[in-house]
Structures are given as C-alpha cells and as structure tokens.
Design an enzyme around this catalytic site. Structure first.
Site, short mmCIF file in Angstrom:
data_model
loop_
_atom_site.label_atom_id
_atom_site.label_comp_id
_atom_site.label_asym_id
_atom_site.label_seq_id
_atom_site.Cartn_x
_atom_site.Cartn_y
_atom_site.Cartn_z
N ASN B 387 0.85 -1.23 0.14
CA ASN B 387 -0.11 0.05 -0.10
C ASN B 387 0.96 1.13 -0.13
O ASN B 387 1.07 1.90 -1.16
CB ASN B 387 -0.97 0.02 1.21
CG ASN B 387 -2.04 1.07 1.25
OD1 ASN B 387 -1.85 2.07 0.45
ND2 ASN B 387 -2.96 0.86 2.00
N ASP B 388 1.51 1.62 1.12
CA ASP B 388 2.45 2.89 1.25
C ASP B 388 3.50 3.07 0.36
O ASP B 388 3.66 3.98 -0.30
CB ASP B 388 2.64 3.04 2.81
CG ASP B 388 1.64 3.42 3.68
OD1 ASP B 388 0.54 3.72 3.02
OD2 ASP B 388 1.74 3.35 4.96
N VAL B 389 4.01 1.74 -0.04
CA VAL B 389 5.12 1.76 -0.91
C VAL B 389 5.04 2.04 -2.51
O VAL B 389 5.72 2.08 -3.16
CB VAL B 389 6.00 0.40 -0.73
CG1 VAL B 389 6.52 0.16 0.80
CG2 VAL B 389 5.04 -0.60 -1.38
N SER B 428 -1.37 1.79 7.61
CA SER B 428 -1.04 3.37 8.17
C SER B 428 -2.09 4.41 7.96
O SER B 428 -1.74 5.45 8.71
CB SER B 428 0.23 3.94 7.20
OG SER B 428 -0.47 4.32 5.66
#
Lengths: 103, 462
Positions: B387-389, B428
């Site tokens: 996700n965040d990456v 996150s």
C-alpha cells in the site's frame, strides 16, 4: 595476549567485517543479519570456559545459564539462517535437486 | 607440561581456522549464488571451535557444560525448525538476545570471582557486561513486540532523560567495579540490574515498524560484547568473530535504516515508527473495480507484467499462488518481474525470503533502483498486499507523513491492478492516491482467493 596485539586484531577484524558486508544486496539483508547473529554464537566457547572454571554455586548457576543461552544463539542462528538460504535459488537451478529442507 | 602445550597448539590452531571459516562464510553469504555454502562453512567453524574447547586445560564441571549445551541446543533447534518464515525477524531477535545474555554471563562470572585483572581487562569485562545485558533485555523486548506479546509502546515524559540517567548509574557502578574501588557482589549485582533495566527502557518506546533496525543494532552490540569478553578470556576466536559481527552489523544497521528512510538517531530517540498517523490531503476521484476474468486476459496478453508484493500477500499466504500464476504467464511468453520495496515485509530482505520460500527464483526479483524505470514499459503492474510503498503522494504531497519516502512507480505502468480486501485505507491510515488513478483498477478480495481466480482466468484462455 598483550593488549596491543589484541588491539591490532580488533582493528583488522573491524575492517574485515566492514569490507565483507559492504556490497551486499538488499535481498540478502535478512539472512545476512541472521548469519552474523549466528557468528557471534562463538560466545559459546567463552561461556564454556567460564563455566569450566566456576567454583562457587553462584558462578556455576551464571555459567550454566551462559552456556545454555550461547548454545541457543549458535544453534538457533544456524538453523534459521540455513533454512532461509536453502530456499534461495536462481531460475537456472533445477528445483527439488537438493531436498535438504525440513528434517 | 608438554601435553598442555600440544593441547594449546591444537586449540589455538583450531580457533584460527574457525575465524577463517567465519569470515569466508560471511563473505559467501553476501551473494545469493554462494550464500548457502556460506552458512555451512561458518557452521563447520562453530562445531570445530566448540569441540576443541573441551580440551582446554584445567576445566571442570564437564557434566554441567554438556547438559547446558544439550538443553540450549535442543530448545533452539526445535524452535528454529518450527518458526514460520513470516516470524523470522523476532526469532533472530530472540537468538541474538541469548548471545548478549551469554556475554553478560561471562562478564558476571569473571567479576564475581574477582581476582587481580589489569585495568584494561576489567574495563572491557565491565563494558562487555553492560553491552551484553542491554542487548539481552532489549532483544527480548524486540521479540515480544514483534511476536505481539507487547502490544503498545510505553512512553512517558522525560524518558530520554531517565534512560540517560540509567546509563550514567550503570557507568558509575561499572566504574567502581572496574577500578577495584568497590567490587563487592552487591555492587556487581546492582550494575547488572541497572544494565538490564536500561535495555528494557531503551526498547519499550520504539514502535514495531522500527524494530528491524533495533534488532540489527543489538546484533552489532552483541558482537562487540563478545569481542570484549574474548579479550578478558584471552580468546582470539571470540575477539575476531565478535568484532567482525560488530562492524558488519553496524554497517548493516545503517543500510537498513537508509532503506527504511530513517536515521538511526531518529529510530532510537524519536519514539516514532508506530504509524505516520495524521490526516493527509483528501484524494478526489473514485475507485474502479474490475473482475478477475478481465485481469486474467489483460495479463495473459501482456508482454511485461511487474508484480509488487507487500507483507499483506504473505499474511494471506498468497505467495505460492502468485508463483503459480507467474509460471503460467511465463509459459505464455510474458515477461514477469517482481519489484520489492526495501521495507516490503517486516525487515529489509524479508520479502525476498518469503518469495524464496514459495519457490520464486531470486533473479526474477528486482529492488527499487533496478526496477523503477521499467514500470513505464510494463503493460500491467499487479500490486498485491502493498500500500504505502506504491502511494504516489510520497512523491508529490508535501503534507503527507510519507512524503519523501522512495516508492515503487506502479502508477507509471499502463494498467495498474490492485488486489485489496476492501475499500478502507491501509495499515498506516494514509489514503492511497494510486487507487483513484485512471489507469488503476481494484480487484477486491482475499489475496489468496483473488490470485487463485486469476490463475483460473489465465488457464481459461486458450
């Protein structure tokens, strides 16, 4: 061993450690950390010597704990590192060739 | 006398060979081609060193030594064989802590016994004991956090100051012992108690996401402690192996911190790493769903597919299915590559281990620097469990908590397919702008089930 000789060993070993790791790719960070974790399991020989020279009950108890922990470090570190590295194969390598996996 | 002499030559010669095997082993472990043999070399060195140590002159307590080795080895063997690859980080922490504890135990035996050691020896014994004890209790906390036994991070005002105070107390007590001012058992015990406490209070405030860096640091510290105790015992093998690990571990810690976009000081003293937390700028647009059958066709007729796996894939145990899908595509002539972000998985390199477990060859796997330029030529980027990456706001939204973090450019692929369980924001809590892009389609469902459907869809073509 004199202090100055120990210092030389210390210095050379520090450079060696740095150089050996310097070009390691990210893909091997986890196994390499595990592998270096195994290497300091050499503390086992020191713990054996400490327990082997223990006289009082207190020294024996601490020495015994030390040997037990050190053996755990060495054996555990070896087993998990070997398990991880055993799985790394290139597409050229024939699969299932070395069936070393789970014992 | 001559019997002692020949035993001594045998022991020292074997330790020399052990040091050689360790260094060569580590060297071989730094390339995937030779890595497997590396651990075998190092293992042979360890076995040799352990065996010859039984020949040490004037040793007693053999039954105790053997019993301790057998018990410790059996527990570690059993746990090491059983642990799942996803749980590897905390097992490394645990075994590392044991090594630190052993170094502290050696220091304790030497200090309680007293004797007329020189100043340098005493200082190193105390320093090794301090570092070993901190690495021991700190690693156990790291283990507890990653294992989920310790759920939250404990912080209070003035924590840094309190830790500094503990360190000073430990140094004063240790100094009293080292300088023979007062080396009574009470002072020695207090010294070790404070050192163990310091390891706890240093590690408790650090969030789970930063734990890998901390474990790596404690790994280096344990190496250093082992080297110091090696000097105390006049054991060259311990000095060399401990120092090599100390410096290699320090470098590895820096590399990891860099890969995770964190500085070491930041990790240790900011008490961050829990979550980015905080509201990022709202993302406009809508998420567009797609069916597995359509994705199957898209991938089967693509010329290049890049798979971006995240820890979510491993949690869903989808890596085996992903490899099966990869093989199907490769058989159809599609070029398939895996793009791994440095923080994919729970520590740098962890995702590679998880993919290797599923049988993915390492030469299909590329890291961020190698692969990022290739997304533009890819027909499909399949994001699964990450996700965040892959969140483009890291590139362009200064207000985002993850701004500045290097990301994988999945958004630059012609089509981006995101396998996701539901519509909510990720782990996150940061909205992912990638999900709303025009070239992105969402494939909803459990990772393993979704990939199984993709496999079915690809097989159905023909």
């Amino acid at each position: 061993m004199t202090g100055i000789v120990a210092l030389y060993i210390f210095m050379l070993a520090a450079f060696t450690g740095y150089e050996v790791i310097a070009k390691v790719p990210v893909i091997l960070h986890t196994p390499l950390m595990s592998g270096s974790n195994f290497v300091h399991g050499i503390v086992l020989v020191g713990a054996m010597v400490a327990l082997g020279s223990a006289d009082t009950t207190l020294e024996k108890v601490i020495g015994f704990t030390g040997v037990l922990l050190a053996a755990g470090n060495a054996v555990g570190g070896y087993v998990v590192t070997e398990r991880m590295l055993e799985m790394f194969k290139s597409s050229g390598a024939k699969r299932g060739d070395k069936s070393q996996g789970a014992h | 006398m001559s019997r002692y002499l020949s035993a001594d030559i045998l022991i020292q010669g074997s330790y020399l060979l052990t040091a050689f095997l360790f260094i060569m082993g580590l060297k071989r472990m730094s390339s995937p081609v030779t890595a497997r043999s590396g651990i075998l070399w190092a293992g042979a060195g360890m076995a040799l060193a352990t065996l010859v140590t039984f020949l040490y002159p004037d040793m007693t307590n053999y039954p105790l030594i053997i019993a301790a080795i057998v018990v410790g080895a059996l527990i570690a063997w059993w746990s090491g064989k059983r642990v799942a690859m996803t749980d590897m980080p905390q097992m490394i922490a645990l075994y590392n802590g044991m090594g630190g504890g052993a170094a502290a135990a050696i220091a304790a035996v030497e200090l309680y016994r007293g004797g007329d050691h020189g100043l340098v020896t005493m200082v190193l014994a105390v320093a090794g004991g301090l570092i070993g004890a901190v690495a021991f209790s700190g690693s156990l906390i790291a283990f507890g956090k990653l294992q989920g036994l310790i759920k939250r991070s404990y912080r209070f005002g003035g924590q840094q100051f309190f830790n500094l105070l503990l360190l000073l107390v430990a140094l004063v007590l240790g100094g009293m012992v080292a300088l023979h001012l007062n080396a009574s058992p009470a002072v020695i015990s207090a010294f070790f108690a404070v050192a163990l406490l310091l390891g706890l209070t240093m590690t408790l405030p650090i969030g789970g996401a930063d734990m890998p860096v901390v474990i790596s640091l404690y790994n280096a510290l344990t190496g250093l402690a082992v080297a110091f105790e090696g000097f105390v015992l006049g054991n060259a093998a311990m000095i060399i192996a401990g120092t090599v690990v100390g410096s290699a571990g320090t470098l590895l810690t820096q590399l990891m911190a860099k890969a995770m976009n964190r500085s070491l000081g930041n990790v240790l003293f900011s008490g961050f790493g829990e979550s980015g937390g905080g509201a990022a700028g709202a993302v406009t647009g809508s998420m567009k769903a797609i069916e597995a059958a359509d994705v199957g066709v898209m991938m089967a007729f693509a010329s290049k597919v890049i798979i971006v796996p995240g820890y979510g894939m491993a949690v869903a145990q989808a890596q085996h299915k992903v490899w099966e899908l990869t093989q199907l595509l490769v058989d159809r002539g599609v070029t398939v590559k895996f793009a791994i972000h440095p923080v994919a998985g729970r520590m740098p390199g962890h995702m590679n281990v998880l993919l290797a477990e599923a049988g993915v060859p390492y030469d299909l796997i590329s890291d961020l620097d190698e692969i990022n330029a290739e997304f533009e030529t890819a027909d499909v980027a399949l994001v699964i469990g990450a996700n965040d990456v892959v969140n483009p706001v890291a590139r362009n939204d200064r207000s985002s908590p993850i701004y500045g973090m290097p990301i994988l450019n999945a958004d630059k692929a012609r089509n981006c397919i995101v396998v996701k369980r539901g519509q909510g924001a990720g782990f996150s809590g940061i909205e992912n702008a990638l999900f709303y892009l025009d070239n992105t389609r969402m494939l909803y469902g459990d990772g393993q089930k979704a990939v199984a459907e993709l496999i079915g869809a690809v097989k159905a073509i023909e």
